[in-house]
Every structure is written in C-alpha cells, then in structure tokens.
Design a protein around this motif. Structure first.
Motif, short mmCIF file in Angstrom:
data_model
loop_
_atom_site.label_atom_id
_atom_site.label_comp_id
_atom_site.label_asym_id
_atom_site.label_seq_id
_atom_site.Cartn_x
_atom_site.Cartn_y
_atom_site.Cartn_z
N GLY A 106 -8.67 -3.67 1.20
CA GLY A 106 -8.76 -3.28 -0.20
C GLY A 106 -8.18 -4.33 -1.12
N THR B 210 0.83 -1.21 0.00
CA THR B 210 0.00 0.00 0.00
C THR B 210 0.86 1.25 0.00
OG1 THR B 210 -1.79 -1.14 1.18
CG2 THR B 210 -1.76 1.27 1.29
N TRP B 211 1.84 1.30 0.87
CA TRP B 211 2.73 2.46 0.96
C TRP B 211 3.60 2.56 -0.29
CZ3 TRP B 211 7.92 2.79 3.95
CH2 TRP B 211 8.35 4.12 3.99
N LEU C 249 -0.51 4.46 -2.11
CA LEU C 249 -1.92 4.44 -1.74
C LEU C 249 -2.15 4.89 -0.30
CD1 LEU C 249 -2.87 1.05 -3.42
CD2 LEU C 249 -3.41 3.35 -4.24
N SER C 250 -1.07 5.25 0.40
CA SER C 250 -1.18 5.73 1.76
C SER C 250 0.09 6.45 2.16
CB SER C 250 -1.43 4.56 2.73
OG SER C 250 -1.44 5.00 4.07
N ALA D 11 2.99 1.59 -3.25
CA ALA D 11 2.20 1.96 -4.43
C ALA D 11 1.65 3.38 -4.32
CB ALA D 11 1.05 0.97 -4.61
N LEU E 103 -8.46 0.26 -2.55
CA LEU E 103 -7.28 -0.25 -3.24
C LEU E 103 -6.18 -0.70 -2.27
CD1 LEU E 103 -6.96 2.37 -6.14
CD2 LEU E 103 -8.10 0.13 -6.16
N GLY E 104 -6.07 -0.05 -1.11
CA GLY E 104 -4.96 -0.32 -0.21
C GLY E 104 -5.39 -0.97 1.09
N ALA F 50 -4.88 5.19 4.18
CA ALA F 50 -4.82 4.18 3.11
C ALA F 50 -6.11 4.21 2.29
CB ALA F 50 -4.61 2.80 3.71
N HIS F 51 -5.97 4.09 0.99
CA HIS F 51 -7.15 4.08 0.11
C HIS F 51 -8.03 2.89 0.49
CE1 HIS F 51 -9.68 3.88 -3.43
NE2 HIS F 51 -9.20 5.04 -3.82
N THR G 210 -5.19 -4.73 -2.17
CA THR G 210 -3.95 -5.34 -1.68
C THR G 210 -4.25 -6.51 -0.75
OG1 THR G 210 -3.90 -3.60 0.02
CG2 THR G 210 -2.50 -3.29 -1.90
#
Length: 302
Positions: free
Chosen positions: A279, A120-121, A125-126, A123, A274-275, A270-271, A281
């Motif tokens: 999400g 997540t990080w 996304l957070s 990519a 998506l994240g 975090a999204h 991930t």
C-alpha cells in the motif's frame, strides 16, 4: 572511500548507446503476451486470490511465470540483437559483483518491511496479532510470537532470499538486465517511469483476480504501478551501480521472502491500499530507501 566494483562515473545516457525501439518493443510484447495469456486462461478457469491464504502461498505455476521476462530477454538478445552466448554476460548484466550489497540487502529489506508495518500499525491501518492466530488456525498448531520471531523471521531473512532468488532472477533478467539499459538512452527519469509502469501493468491480471488488493481491482492496479515505480527505482539504482542483474534478482527475492513471511500473518487486516508492504506505506518506505541509496551511491562514486 570509493567502491572498486562500481563504475568510476555515474552512468549516463551515453553509456548505453542510441535508443532502439525494436528490441525493447519485442521484449515487451513477448513478455506481456505470454504472461497475460497464461494468467487470463487460469483466471477464466476460476483462479482467485481473494483470501490471505491464496495471497501468501503462491502456486508453483505462478513462480514459473516469473521466468517469462527472463526467457523473453534471452530470445530477443540472442535472435534479434544477434548476441553470442558469451556476449550474454554484458548484454544482460550477468555478473555477481561484490558481496557487500547482498549482505546489505539481507539487512535493509527486512528492516524496510518492519518500518512499513510499524507505520501501518501506528497509523491505525491494521491490528496486530503477534501469535499469528490465522496461520495457527489453518495449520492446527499454535505458533506463538517466540516461534515467529526466533524461527520464522530468521528463516525468511537468511534462507528466504536464496529460495526466492531463483524466481526473482527470472524477472530481473528481463526488467533490469534487458529492458533497463535499453531504455536508459531516453534519460534516467523517463527510463525509470516507463519501466516501473510496464512492470506494474504486467501484474494486472493477477491484481484483477484479487492478488494483494482483494475487492479493489482498478485501485489495486494503480497502486501496484506505484509500488513498482518505488521499489523498481531502488532496484534500478543498485543494478546500474553494480552492473548486476543477479544482484537485482537477489534483492527481489529478499523482498518476496519478506512478503510471504510473518508480516501478513501478524498484520492480517492491514488496509490493502494504504497500509502494509503493497500500500501507500510501502510506496513511501521504498521511495525513502531509494533516495538514501542514491545519496550513498553518489558518495561512493565521489
């Protein structure tokens, strides 16, 4: 090397007898009616989960709702399937099994969460807040990364599963202990699909009220179904191999302990779709862990 606590052959459809719609349907109807009834009444009274605090600190009533599937399973097993009290052990896979997979779960599940939030990080996304400023502001006390990593994380790894097991078992007696073996005559792919979708939809009122996916109720319900399919497949494989819904409850509790642990505070933005753990991930990491589990368990059976 073989595992003495597992069945010598891979479970097949024939191991579970013919599919009987009545008990499975009764369990689903009781579970959904009771759970949705309680949750919809509370939502109508103003319940929301739109902020991080509301999502990270579930009320006791919400933890109690997790026992509805287990109670529904007991009712259907005792009164519809006419199982004796002693017969509940095989009927609901109420056995501990070997200790190995419990220790493995303590190691694997926090690692899975670390990978989810690392992706997540990485990519974008957070953000990353190792000092957990949001939690520090709420508590009025500085926390710092040392406390987070040396105190809070170990507690969530070793003590968290034991606390959350009490509630995780309530769900798993129903989903994995009761419903999974009764769906298996349909074939493993169909059983996993039906169970995952039902488990995801069972969370729908809370998702609608902002749990895990604030501001995105419809997309959140869909994503919750995907998470339940991916994580549920991992729990299904472990339950069938070790014939233990108690193990499933422990693994579920270990995952919840991480979900309510340091990760959402270290990655507070975090999204949601998506994240993070809930999400895309999360779907990808649980799917990868399921594939790895299938390969390892197949090797143990050989």
């Amino acid at each position: 090397m073989s595992d003495p606590n597992a069945r010598p052959d891979r479970p097949s459809d024939r191991d579970f007898g013919p599919f009987r719609l009545g008990p499975a349907l009764a369990f689903v109807l009781i579970t959904f009616a009771a759970t949705w009834g309680v949750e919809i009444a509370l939502i109508a009274d103003g319940l929301r989960f739109d902020d991080l605090v509301g999502q990270s600190a579930p009320a006791l009533w919400l933890l109690g709702v997790m026992w509805i599937p287990g109670l529904a399973a007991l009712l259907v097993t005792l009164f519809m399937e006419r199982t004796t009290a002693r017969g509940l052990i095989p009927a609901l896979s109420l056995r501990l099994g070997s200790v190995g997979p419990y220790f493995l779960g303590i190691a694997l599940i926090p690692l899975a969460y670390a990978i989810m939030y690392g992706i997540t990080w990485g990519a974008g996304l957070s953000g990353f807040d190792p000092d957990m400023g949001t939690l520090a502001a709420l508590s009025g006390t500085p926390i710092g990364r040392d406390t987070a990593l040396q105190v809070m994380l170990p507690l969530s790894i070793f003590l968290g599963p034991l606390i959350n097991f009490v509630f995780g078992l309530g769900e798993e007696l129903g989903w994995r202990g009761f419903l999974l073996p009764r769906l298996m005559p349909l074939g493993k792919p169909a059983a996993y699909l039906v169970l995952g979708l039902l488990w995801g939809l069972w969370h729908a009122p809370l998702i609608w009220a902002g749990l895990n996916y604030p501001g995105q109720p419809m997309e959140g319900i869909l994503m919750m179904c995907l998470i339940c399919l991916a994580f549920g497949a991992f729990l299904n494989e472990m339950t069938l191999h070790y014939r233990s819904s108690i193990l499933a409850g422990f693994l579920h509790g270990a995952a919840n302990a991480q979900g309510y642990g340091i990760w959402t505070w270290m990655f507070p933005d975090a999204h949601p779709l998506l994240g993070g753990a809930m999400g895309l991930t999360g779907v990808l990491v649980w799917t990868a862990l399921t594939c790895l589990t299938i390969a390892v368990l197949r090797r143990l059976r050989s």
